[in-house]
Scaffold this motif. Structure first.
Motif, short mmCIF file in Angstrom:
data_model
loop_
_atom_site.label_atom_id
_atom_site.label_comp_id
_atom_site.label_asym_id
_atom_site.label_seq_id
_atom_site.Cartn_x
_atom_site.Cartn_y
_atom_site.Cartn_z
N UNK A 76 -11.88 0.68 -1.25
CA UNK A 76 -10.60 0.01 -1.51
C UNK A 76 -9.53 0.62 -0.62
N UNK A 77 -8.66 -0.25 -0.08
CA UNK A 77 -7.56 0.18 0.78
C UNK A 77 -6.26 -0.28 0.14
N UNK A 78 -5.35 0.65 -0.16
CA UNK A 78 -4.12 0.27 -0.87
C UNK A 78 -3.10 -0.42 0.03
N UNK A 79 -2.32 -1.28 -0.58
CA UNK A 79 -1.14 -1.84 0.07
C UNK A 79 -0.02 -0.81 0.04
N UNK A 80 0.76 -0.78 1.13
CA UNK A 80 2.00 0.00 1.15
C UNK A 80 3.13 -0.90 1.64
N UNK A 81 4.38 -0.59 1.29
CA UNK A 81 5.49 -1.46 1.71
C UNK A 81 5.52 -1.64 3.22
N UNK A 82 5.70 -2.87 3.65
CA UNK A 82 5.75 -3.17 5.08
C UNK A 82 6.75 -4.27 5.35
N UNK A 83 6.42 -5.11 6.33
CA UNK A 83 7.36 -6.16 6.73
C UNK A 83 7.21 -7.43 5.89
N UNK A 84 6.26 -7.45 4.97
CA UNK A 84 6.04 -8.56 4.03
C UNK A 84 5.53 -9.84 4.70
N UNK A 127 -4.68 4.01 -10.17
CA UNK A 127 -4.09 5.31 -10.51
C UNK A 127 -4.46 6.38 -9.49
N UNK A 128 -5.60 6.18 -8.80
CA UNK A 128 -6.04 7.14 -7.77
C UNK A 128 -5.44 6.83 -6.40
N UNK A 129 -4.65 5.78 -6.32
CA UNK A 129 -4.06 5.37 -5.04
C UNK A 129 -2.56 5.66 -4.97
N UNK A 130 -2.03 6.36 -5.95
CA UNK A 130 -0.61 6.67 -5.99
C UNK A 130 -0.28 7.73 -4.93
N UNK A 131 0.73 7.47 -4.11
CA UNK A 131 1.22 8.41 -3.11
C UNK A 131 2.74 8.46 -3.21
N UNK A 132 3.28 9.67 -3.34
CA UNK A 132 4.73 9.87 -3.47
C UNK A 132 5.32 8.98 -4.56
N UNK A 133 4.58 8.84 -5.64
CA UNK A 133 5.05 8.04 -6.77
C UNK A 133 4.90 6.55 -6.59
N UNK A 134 4.36 6.11 -5.47
CA UNK A 134 4.20 4.69 -5.20
C UNK A 134 2.81 4.24 -5.62
N UNK A 135 2.75 3.35 -6.61
CA UNK A 135 1.49 2.74 -7.03
C UNK A 135 1.39 1.38 -6.37
N UNK A 136 0.36 1.12 -5.60
CA UNK A 136 0.31 -0.13 -4.84
C UNK A 136 0.31 -1.35 -5.75
N UNK A 137 0.87 -2.43 -5.25
CA UNK A 137 0.88 -3.68 -6.02
C UNK A 137 -0.38 -4.49 -5.76
N UNK A 138 -1.13 -4.10 -4.73
CA UNK A 138 -2.43 -4.73 -4.51
C UNK A 138 -3.28 -3.79 -3.67
N UNK A 139 -4.57 -4.10 -3.63
CA UNK A 139 -5.51 -3.35 -2.79
C UNK A 139 -6.52 -4.33 -2.21
N UNK A 140 -7.01 -3.98 -1.02
CA UNK A 140 -8.12 -4.72 -0.42
C UNK A 140 -9.41 -4.04 -0.86
N UNK A 141 -10.25 -4.76 -1.56
CA UNK A 141 -11.56 -4.24 -1.94
C UNK A 141 -12.59 -4.83 -0.99
N UNK A 142 -13.32 -3.96 -0.31
CA UNK A 142 -14.27 -4.40 0.71
C UNK A 142 -15.69 -4.10 0.27
N UNK A 143 -16.50 -5.14 0.22
CA UNK A 143 -17.94 -4.99 -0.01
C UNK A 143 -18.60 -4.84 1.36
N UNK A 144 -19.21 -3.69 1.58
CA UNK A 144 -19.73 -3.34 2.90
C UNK A 144 -20.99 -4.14 3.23
#
Length: 205
Positions: A76-84, A127-144
């Protein structure tokens, strides 16, 4: 005269057959070394394509280990704030196939993962993707579907990790680029303030 390649046969005749080791190196299940690589990697590139074939490559970066291993064949790869713009996310909704390249600074080899992605808006692992108090609003889940290591030649040719070759001043600073290329109506002073010392403090919010 421009000579195009128009068939798989032409391409193979031109480039030759892959080395035996390269031809069979693809795997589908994470090895312990893959897990260690993901734990050490702070950066990856995510390639996607829309239903019409339009492509996008988006950089993703966080503290090392930001790509969370959920199982032997899932990350899983977390979303972080970007250009939207959400170009890659919109592509995934239309076409789930993704290609990932994970980099470790200073390493000239890379870890490549190809698979099928889906967007998840919440799950216990967030909960394992929180960085600097930021909990992502979405994540990319990749099936390899494919995983393998890529050789060092491109990095050696480009001298990417050799600081003595770096030329960060080859182009104007970010604020001036934005002023000249994207937002000529905006004040350069305002752009310089936005991209100034406080910019880093806003990367998670």
């Amino acid at each position: 005269m421009t000579v195009e390649i128009t068939s798989h046969e032409e391409l193979r005749d031109l480039l030759g057959a892959p080395m035996p080791r390269a031809a069979v190196k693809e795997r589908q299940v994470l090895h312990d070394r893959d897990r260690q690589w993901l734990a050490a990697a702070p950066f990856c590139l995510v390639a996607t394509a829309g239903a019409d074939g339009t492509c996008d490559v988006s950089p993703k970066g966080d503290p090392p280990g930001f790509a969370l291993v959920l199982g032997d064949t899932t990350i899983a790869i977390p979303e972080r704030p970007g250009n939207r713009r959400a170009d890659g996310y919109r592509n995934i909704l239309d076409n789930p196939h993704v290609g990932l390249i994970f980099l470790i600074p200073g390493r000239t080899d890379t870890l490549r993962i190809n698979g099928r992605a889906r967007l998840v808006r919440d799950a216990p692992f967030f909960d394992d993707l929180v960085v600097r108090g930021h909990r992502p609003v979405l994540a990319i889940v990749v099936e390899i579907e494919q995983i393998f290591y890529h050789c060092a030649k491109a990095f050696l040719r480009s001298e990417l990790w050799r600081p003595e070759t770096w030329q960060p001043d080859a182009l104007p600073p970010r604020a001036r680029l934005i002023k000249e290329v994207e937002a000529p109506a905006e004040s350069l002073a305002d752009l310089e303030r936005y991209y100034g010392p406080e910019y880093e403090s806003r990367i998670y919010g």
